[in-house]
Structures are given as C-alpha cells and as structure tokens.
Design a protein around this motif. Structure first.
Motif, mmCIF file in Angstrom:
data_model
loop_
_atom_site.group_PDB
_atom_site.id
_atom_site.type_symbol
_atom_site.label_atom_id
_atom_site.label_comp_id
_atom_site.label_asym_id
_atom_site.label_seq_id
_atom_site.Cartn_x
_atom_site.Cartn_y
_atom_site.Cartn_z
ATOM 1 N N ILE A 1 50.812 59.553 71.312
ATOM 2 C CA ILE A 1 50.419 60.638 72.227
ATOM 3 C C ILE A 1 51.577 60.963 73.170
ATOM 4 O O ILE A 1 51.953 62.128 73.326
ATOM 5 N N VAL A 2 52.164 59.920 73.748
ATOM 6 C CA VAL A 2 53.279 60.164 74.675
ATOM 7 C C VAL A 2 54.450 60.783 73.901
ATOM 8 O O VAL A 2 55.122 61.701 74.396
ATOM 9 N N GLY A 3 54.642 60.325 72.662
ATOM 10 C CA GLY A 3 55.694 60.912 71.824
ATOM 11 C C GLY A 3 55.444 62.396 71.582
ATOM 12 O O GLY A 3 56.353 63.227 71.717
ATOM 13 N N ALA A 4 54.194 62.750 71.264
ATOM 14 C CA ALA A 4 53.861 64.155 70.995
ATOM 15 C C ALA A 4 54.063 65.013 72.240
ATOM 16 O O ALA A 4 54.304 66.215 72.149
ATOM 17 N N LEU A 5 53.975 64.370 73.408
ATOM 18 C CA LEU A 5 54.146 65.110 74.664
ATOM 19 C C LEU A 5 55.616 65.188 75.071
ATOM 20 O O LEU A 5 55.937 65.705 76.141
ATOM 21 N N GLY A 6 56.504 64.635 74.240
ATOM 22 C CA GLY A 6 57.929 64.696 74.545
ATOM 23 C C GLY A 6 58.434 63.473 75.306
ATOM 24 O O GLY A 6 59.443 63.547 76.003
ATOM 25 N N GLY A 7 57.696 62.360 75.214
ATOM 26 C CA GLY A 7 58.194 61.114 75.790
ATOM 27 C C GLY A 7 57.703 60.830 77.197
ATOM 28 O O GLY A 7 58.058 59.808 77.787
ATOM 29 N N THR A 8 56.910 61.702 77.756
ATOM 30 C CA THR A 8 56.392 61.487 79.120
ATOM 31 C C THR A 8 54.976 62.056 79.213
ATOM 32 O O THR A 8 54.665 63.052 78.555
ATOM 33 N N PRO A 9 54.117 61.423 80.037
ATOM 34 C CA PRO A 9 52.775 61.991 80.181
ATOM 35 C C PRO A 9 52.748 63.287 80.992
ATOM 36 O O PRO A 9 51.697 63.898 81.148
ATOM 37 N N GLU A 10 53.927 63.716 81.472
ATOM 38 C CA GLU A 10 53.959 64.850 82.402
ATOM 39 C C GLU A 10 53.248 66.104 81.883
ATOM 40 O O GLU A 10 52.446 66.695 82.629
ATOM 41 N N PRO A 11 53.479 66.530 80.616
ATOM 42 C CA PRO A 11 52.784 67.760 80.182
ATOM 43 C C PRO A 11 51.265 67.622 80.234
ATOM 44 O O PRO A 11 50.566 68.571 80.611
ATOM 45 N N LEU A 12 50.743 66.431 79.889
ATOM 46 C CA LEU A 12 49.292 66.223 79.940
ATOM 47 C C LEU A 12 48.816 66.260 81.391
ATOM 48 O O LEU A 12 47.818 66.910 81.725
ATOM 49 N N VAL A 13 49.573 65.577 82.246
ATOM 50 C CA VAL A 13 49.216 65.567 83.670
ATOM 51 C C VAL A 13 49.229 66.990 84.217
ATOM 52 O O VAL A 13 48.318 67.408 84.950
ATOM 53 N N ASN A 14 50.255 67.770 83.837
ATOM 54 C CA ASN A 14 50.331 69.150 84.334
ATOM 55 C C ASN A 14 49.164 69.986 83.850
ATOM 56 O O ASN A 14 48.598 70.780 84.609
ATOM 57 N N ALA A 15 48.792 69.804 82.568
ATOM 58 C CA ALA A 15 47.661 70.576 82.028
ATOM 59 C C ALA A 15 46.378 70.228 82.778
ATOM 60 O O ALA A 15 45.531 71.090 83.024
ATOM 61 N N ILE A 16 46.251 68.959 83.156
ATOM 62 C CA ILE A 16 45.061 68.553 83.925
ATOM 63 C C ILE A 16 45.145 69.119 85.342
ATOM 64 O O ILE A 16 44.174 69.659 85.876
ATOM 65 N N LYS A 17 46.337 69.036 85.930
ATOM 66 C CA LYS A 17 46.491 69.560 87.302
ATOM 67 C C LYS A 17 46.157 71.045 87.367
ATOM 68 O O LYS A 17 45.449 71.500 88.262
ATOM 69 N N GLU A 18 46.667 71.797 86.380
ATOM 70 C CA GLU A 18 46.437 73.245 86.406
ATOM 71 C C GLU A 18 44.993 73.587 86.066
ATOM 72 O O GLU A 18 44.527 74.673 86.371
ATOM 73 N N GLY A 19 44.326 72.678 85.377
ATOM 74 C CA GLY A 19 42.926 72.931 85.030
ATOM 75 C C GLY A 19 42.731 73.427 83.609
ATOM 76 O O GLY A 19 41.595 73.662 83.192
ATOM 77 N N ALA A 20 43.841 73.621 82.849
ATOM 78 C CA ALA A 20 43.672 74.000 81.439
ATOM 79 C C ALA A 20 42.848 72.916 80.749
ATOM 80 O O ALA A 20 41.944 73.197 79.960
ATOM 81 N N ILE A 21 43.160 71.649 81.052
ATOM 82 C CA ILE A 21 42.318 70.524 80.645
ATOM 83 C C ILE A 21 41.664 69.998 81.920
ATOM 84 O O ILE A 21 42.350 69.677 82.889
ATOM 85 N N ARG A 22 40.328 69.947 81.939
ATOM 86 C CA ARG A 22 39.626 69.517 83.164
ATOM 87 C C ARG A 22 39.749 67.998 83.349
ATOM 88 O O ARG A 22 39.766 67.504 84.481
ATOM 89 N N GLY A 23 39.753 67.271 82.229
ATOM 90 C CA GLY A 23 39.794 65.819 82.281
ATOM 91 C C GLY A 23 39.698 65.280 80.868
ATOM 92 O O GLY A 23 39.812 66.048 79.898
ATOM 93 N N ALA A 24 39.492 63.990 80.745
ATOM 94 C CA ALA A 24 39.429 63.374 79.417
ATOM 95 C C ALA A 24 38.301 62.353 79.370
ATOM 96 O O ALA A 24 38.002 61.706 80.376
ATOM 97 N N VAL A 25 37.697 62.245 78.187
ATOM 98 C CA VAL A 25 36.556 61.344 78.015
ATOM 99 C C VAL A 25 36.725 60.545 76.729
ATOM 100 O O VAL A 25 37.066 61.106 75.681
ATOM 101 N N GLY A 26 36.477 59.241 76.813
ATOM 102 C CA GLY A 26 36.412 58.406 75.616
ATOM 103 C C GLY A 26 34.979 58.402 75.108
ATOM 104 O O GLY A 26 34.083 57.929 75.805
ATOM 105 N N VAL A 27 34.761 58.954 73.931
ATOM 106 C CA VAL A 27 33.438 58.874 73.291
ATOM 107 C C VAL A 27 33.554 57.781 72.238
ATOM 108 O O VAL A 27 34.335 57.903 71.282
ATOM 109 N N VAL A 28 32.837 56.700 72.447
ATOM 110 C CA VAL A 28 33.099 55.495 71.657
ATOM 111 C C VAL A 28 31.801 54.867 71.173
ATOM 112 O O VAL A 28 30.713 55.250 71.570
#
Ligand code: BF8
Ligand code: SF4
Length: 645
Positions: free
Chosen positions: A419-446
């Motif tokens: 996952i971190v690799g797909a994001l370019g080596g840092t969680p930053e793009p995921l964090v930014n998407a969450i900050k901006e609200g494009a992604i509201r959050g994340a859930v583990g359905v297990v």
C-alpha cells in the motif's frame, strides 16, 4: 436432509454457489452446518447471555440475572464475575490460537537459522533485517541464516516471562503505549498473558470483574501486538511480502478437468510447499496419465487467504463453504492444518471420493488420513500428499461433478509495504485524501461467517454502504471472500464507490476494498493505523477509523476485537457476544471503555445500521481533528430491516 424446501436456500446465503450446493445436499441427504444449527435450536439462553459456568465441579451453575432464579453460582460468583470470566477465557483461547500459529512459524525460522530448514529459506532478507533492527540485533557482515538464528532466538522470548513489554508493541504511537502503561495492560509475554488469563479465571482467583476484563484486554493485546504479528511478519520473511496481483473467487475456481486440491486452515507452511509440489513436472505428468489436465489448487478460510495474498492462488470459499465445496464432487483432496475446520468435513467427504488429509499433530480429525508435517522434510511431504490427490482422480465419479458458477475476478496482495509502495513510498497521499475529505476514513471489515446470519450479507452490505460513502475498506479473513465474490475487489468497483474514493481508486488503479490477508494479518491493519497515527503525531484513537466483524463466530474474533478496541479503534460486531447477562459488563464494553482506551464496542446485526454507526463515528473523529466533517446527526439511521435475516 430435507430441512429446507423450495427456493428457501436464499434464506441462508446471498451466494448462488452456496444455494446450488444446498439444493444438492438436500437431494442427496447430506447434512450441513445449517441442518445442525436447526437441530440445536433453541440454543441455551443462559449460555447466550454468558451466565452459565462450568469451570468447576461444584457446578455447572446458571444464574438468572433478569428473573427469579439463582443470582449466584455455588461458589458465590454473580453474573458480572461469570460473564467476565467467560469472556476472558474466550479471548485467551482466541489469542492462544493465533499465537501458537505464530510460534509454529517462528520455530520454522529457527530451523532455517540452524541450517535445518529444508526447503524453507529467507524470501525477504530486507524484512528480516528490518525486524532484526527492531530487536536490536546487529546485522552488518552477517548472513541471512545467522540473522535468522539470532532473531528467532530473541523472538522466542516474546512468548516467555523475561520481558516487561512486547518489543513490537513499540510500533504503536507513544500516546497509545502510555494508555496501556497507565491502565496496567501493556502486554508482557505472550504465553504469560494467556496462562495468567486461565489462572485468574480459575475458581477463587480474580473475582473483580473489571480487573478480569483488564487482563483479558492485555491478553488480546499480546495477540495483536505479539503472537499474530509474529505470524504475519515471519510468514512474510519466509514466504515473501505480498504484492498486488489478480486472482479469482467462488466455487467456479474448481476445474472439472483437473485434479482439485483444497487448502484449508490457517498456517501457510504446508500450503506453500503444496504450491511448489503442484508444479512438479513428475506429478503433472502423473496427473496427465490419469486423464487430468493439471493440478488445481484452491483455498478456503485463512490458509486460502495466505496463499492468495502471496501466490494469487484462487479461493473456493469462506468458512461456510467448507462442506459445500466437497459436494461439487470435484475435489480430490482437502488438506487441512488447523483452526476453523469443522469436524463435519470428514463426514461429508465420505459421501464422495474426496480424501481429507490432516497434517498437524495438534489437529487430528476422525475420518481423515493423518500425514504428520515436519518442516525439515516439507517438500518431500508436500509431494507425497499431492501424489495421493493425483492418484485419487481415478476415483472421481464424473456424473457427480457439478461446479455451479463462473469465478469472479478480484485483486489481492495489499500488504502495508504494498500500500505504501502504491502511494509512492509515503502515506502522505492517503493522509491528504483523508484530510481533504475525498476519503472520509477507513474501516477494517473482518472476520467469519456464522450460520446464524445469512452468509456474506453482513459483510457485503456493510462494505457497499461504506464505500459508497467514500470510506476505504480493508478486508481480511472470511470477509475477503464475501466481498470478492460480490465483485467489490476489482479496480472497476471504483464505480460503486462515492465520487471521492472512486477518483482516488481510479488514479491509483486499485479497488475500493483492499485485501490485507488472513486473520493474523489483522495486524497489518494495526501496523498501518499506527504508521498513519505516527505520521500525523496523534494517537490511533484520534483517526477516522473503525473495525467491523459483521458475521463473527470464533474465539479468535473476540481476541481480535479486544486488541483492536484497546488499540483505539471503535468496533461494531454483527453477532452478539455472550455478555448480555451482565449489564455492567455491557456498559463497560459499549461506553466505559471510551474513557480508558478512546474506543468502544457496539453490537448491530443490521449492516445498514452498522454503516451509519460507523459513518457517524468517522465524522466525529474528523471534526475532532479539525478536518471538514458532516454533522453526525445528519446521517439518518434506517429502521431495522429484520427481513434481511
Ligand atoms: O481466522 S475469519 S471463520 S477462517 S476465524 Fe475462521 Fe473466522 Fe474465517 Fe480464519 Ni478468522
Ligand atoms: Fe459454579 Fe462457581 Fe464452579 Fe462456576 S466456579 S461452576 S459458578 S461453583
């Protein structure tokens, strides 16, 4: 069996393959898990409430918290004590299962370190070195084998009593570790916490129900940040860190013209060598000589998840499919290791030509042939087993073969590294998407299937509601197969996601539902959550995250729930745990834990309502972080739709 007539099978599962096999089971008089559940009903009300106790011979006792019956067991234990003890024992059993699985992998790493690992070796030297560094082991100038020996020796101590803290728990944010310190639940040794849980719940030891539950939490944490994490990390070292790949799911992955071998259970050690053995030219030639066009492997349960994540081996199904896949008449062999394997499978197999092979000396099954697994002779044993499967092809009755569906494609392999690799080596793009609200959050359905809930309905409906509201879903265990079969785990499923999540998925070429592995791999979710929290400099409990186990059945799921909540992640259960006989325990789990761990449990069987609980929680967390957030009360709670069940 004729329990269900007409098209009544839809009551039991959303899946066409399950329904088709239930029809055959009825026609052929083969008993299934649903028949046996019906015969058990009505199940014991005391046991459902958690107020029965049989841990000593002055009992068994039942207390009747809401009626005129006895309020105390023979020893004087009341409902609070009995419920807390029972829950603690469930957690200890679940944590022990995961952790003993971790120990088996650790012992294999130790063998590799001693040069006695046979076919096993180090597949990911980088991860080996990262772990060695985490354990303070210098690696400079040392061979992989030397590092493996030292790391295995150190990690064995994680099971013992010399440590004050489990080393890998230090991956959690400092604030979370402080919570554990302050409440006295920082996990020490894995075996220690489990043994202490059994000690405390013996008659006449810990009789303070809060104190019992705190230790139960510590036992769960010794699983999540200990035993399960050992299993995940060392499986990656030995067999490789999973990377994204395409695969398939449902009974359609069985092949009518090939030798079909089902890999069922949890431990990847044997299944990894079965994968190698199934590609052996001599065995492939033997298969051809028997009239088969190849040797086809398919997974079930978490062994399936392990070889799916690393090798892309397709999955025939989840927990409730274990009997039904035999009913296809196309399975030459089911190889089982341990956990979640119903003893019923050998009975079902007797109605067909299917051979069931048990492989671990700690998990024998009447009616199965036992071939004792020894890692030092791994490949040799793997070939012996595959040979038996190939030879059994001659016993197949072609007229009885019925594979009812075409497989559904899915994408797997989303380790934290991937996952971190797909994001370019840092969680930053995921964090930014969450900050901006494009992604509201994340859930583990297990978690699991449970025949008390229509198979896969809880997982799939909850997942759909979450992704359409821009919440990223990660799945493990049997939830994976539910969502995979429903077509939610391909990049095209971005179209089923809300506009924000959909756009992120399209940009990255990923599905809105990411497969993170087996049930021990719930630790990957913990590690990712910890990495995000550390990146932002906050505690895990501050993040817009949640967990859900819509169809859980297993003690392992209770341990997972304990460590997830104690790690700061709100968790919604679809089936009720046996705690409702103690209003005090219920209040602690659903409210009181908030003040201690910053997270609680909720119980909500209706997935549409569970989704609203989770969405409201995520928006509250967003607001607390100062991120753009909806008013939680603006998210309407639907009426319970009991017709769904
Ligand atoms: O460990 S999800 S039914 S297979 S317990 Fe079992 Fe539950 Fe499936 Fe995997 Ni997890
Ligand atoms: Fe009964 Fe107490 Fe013994 Fe449990 S421990 S069986 S409540 S006497």
């Amino acid at each position: 069996m004729t329990t269900f007539g007409g098209n009544g099978y839809k009551k039991f599962s959303i899946n066409p393959d399950t329904q088709a096999m239930l029809e055959i089971a009825r026609r052929e008089g083969i008993e299934t898990v649903w028949d046996r559940l019906a015969k058990q009903e009505p199940q014991c009300g005391y046991c459902n409430l958690g107020t029965s106790c049989r841990i000593c011979a002055m009992g068994p006792c039942r207390v009747d918290p809401f009626g005129d019956g006895p309020q105390k067991g023979v020893c004087g234990a009341d409902a609070d004590i009995i419920v807390a003890r029972n829950l603690a024992r469930m957690i200890a059993a679940g944590a022990s299962a995961h952790s003993d699985h971790g120990r088996d992998i650790l012992e294999t790493l130790h063998l590799v370190g001693e040069g006695k690992g046979g076919v096993y070796g180090i597949s990911d030297p980088d991860k080996l070195k990262r772990l060695a560094a985490e354990y303070g082991i210098p690696t400079e100038g040392k061979s992989d084998q030397e590092i493996a020996a030292e790391l295995a020796w150190e990690m064995m101590e994680d099971y013992g009593m010399r440590r004050k803290k489990l080393p890998m728990a230090a991956r959690a944010p400092a604030a979370r570790q402080a919570v554990w310190e302050n409440t006295g639940v920082y996990p020490r040794g894995i075996d220690r916490e489990n043994v202490e849980a059994l000690h405390r719940t013996h008659m006449g030891v810990d009789n303070d129900w809060v104190n019992i539950l705190l230790h139960a939490v510590r036992t769960g944490l010794s699983d999540g940040w200990g035993g399960s994490l050992v299993a995940t990390e060392l499986s990656d070292v030995l067999f490789g860190v999973p990377t994204p790949k395409a695969s398939n799911m449902n009974l359609g992955v069985l092949k009518a013209d090939q030798v079909n071998i089902i890999l069922h259970g949890h431990n990847p050690m044997l299944s990894e060598v079965i994968v190698a053995a199934s590609q052996d030219p001599e065995l492939l030639e033997l298969a051809r000589s028997k009239g088969a066009n190849g040797i086809n492997l398919a997974g079930l349960c978490c062994t399936g998840n392990e070889v799916l994540m690393r090798k892309g081996i397709p999955m025939a199904g989840n927990h409730l499919m274990q009997e039904l896949c035999i009913i296809t008449g196309a399975v030459e062999m089911m190889i089982v290791d341990y956990q979640c394997i119903m003893p019923a499978v050998t009975e079902t197999a007797k109605c067909y030509h299917t051979k069931v092979i048990s492989t671990f000396d700690k998990a024998k099954f009447p009616g199965a042939e036992h071939i004792s697994f020894d890692p030092a002779r791994g490949l040799e044993i793997g070939k012996e087993i595959v040979r038996k499967a190939v030879e059994n092809f001659a016993n197949r009755v072609p007229e009885r073969v019925y594979i009812p569906v075409e497989p559904v494609p899915m994408m797997t392999g989303f380790s934290v590294e991937a996952i971190v690799g797909a994001l370019g080596g840092t969680p930053e793009p995921l964090v930014n998407a969450i900050k901006e609200g494009a992604i509201r959050g994340a859930v583990g359905v297990v978690g699991c299937n449970n025949p008390k809930i229509k198979q896969d309905l809880g997982h799939t409906e909850l997942t759909k509601r979450l992704i359409e509201n821009d919440i990223l879903v990660v799945v493990t265990g049997c939830a994976t197969v539910a969502d995979g079969k429903a077509g939610l785990m391909v990049p095209e499923a971005a179209d089923l996601a809300g506009p924000g999540l959909g756009a992120v998925c399209r940009a990255l070429g990923i599905p809105p539902v990411l497969h993170m592995g087996s049930c021990v791999d719930n630790t990957r979710i913990l590690v990712l959550a910890a990495a995000l929290a550390n990146y932002l400099g906050v505690d895990i409990s501050a993040l817009p995250l949640a967990g859900a186990a819509p169809e859980w059945y297993s003690e392992k799921a209770v341990s997972i729930g304990a460590y997830v909540v104690a790690s700061g992640i709100y968790t919604v259960l679809g089936t009720a745990p046996p705690v409702f006989g103690s209003p005090n325990v219920v209040k602690l789990l659903t409210e009181g834990l908030e003040g201690v761990f910053g997270a609680t449990f909720a119980v909500e069987p209706d997935p549409n309502r569970a989704a609203v609980l989770i969405r409201r929680h995520i928006e509250r967390k967003r607001a607390a972080l100062g991120l753009p957030a909806l008013d939680p009360d603006s998210i309407a709670m639907p009426e319970p739709a009991l017709a769904l069940f």
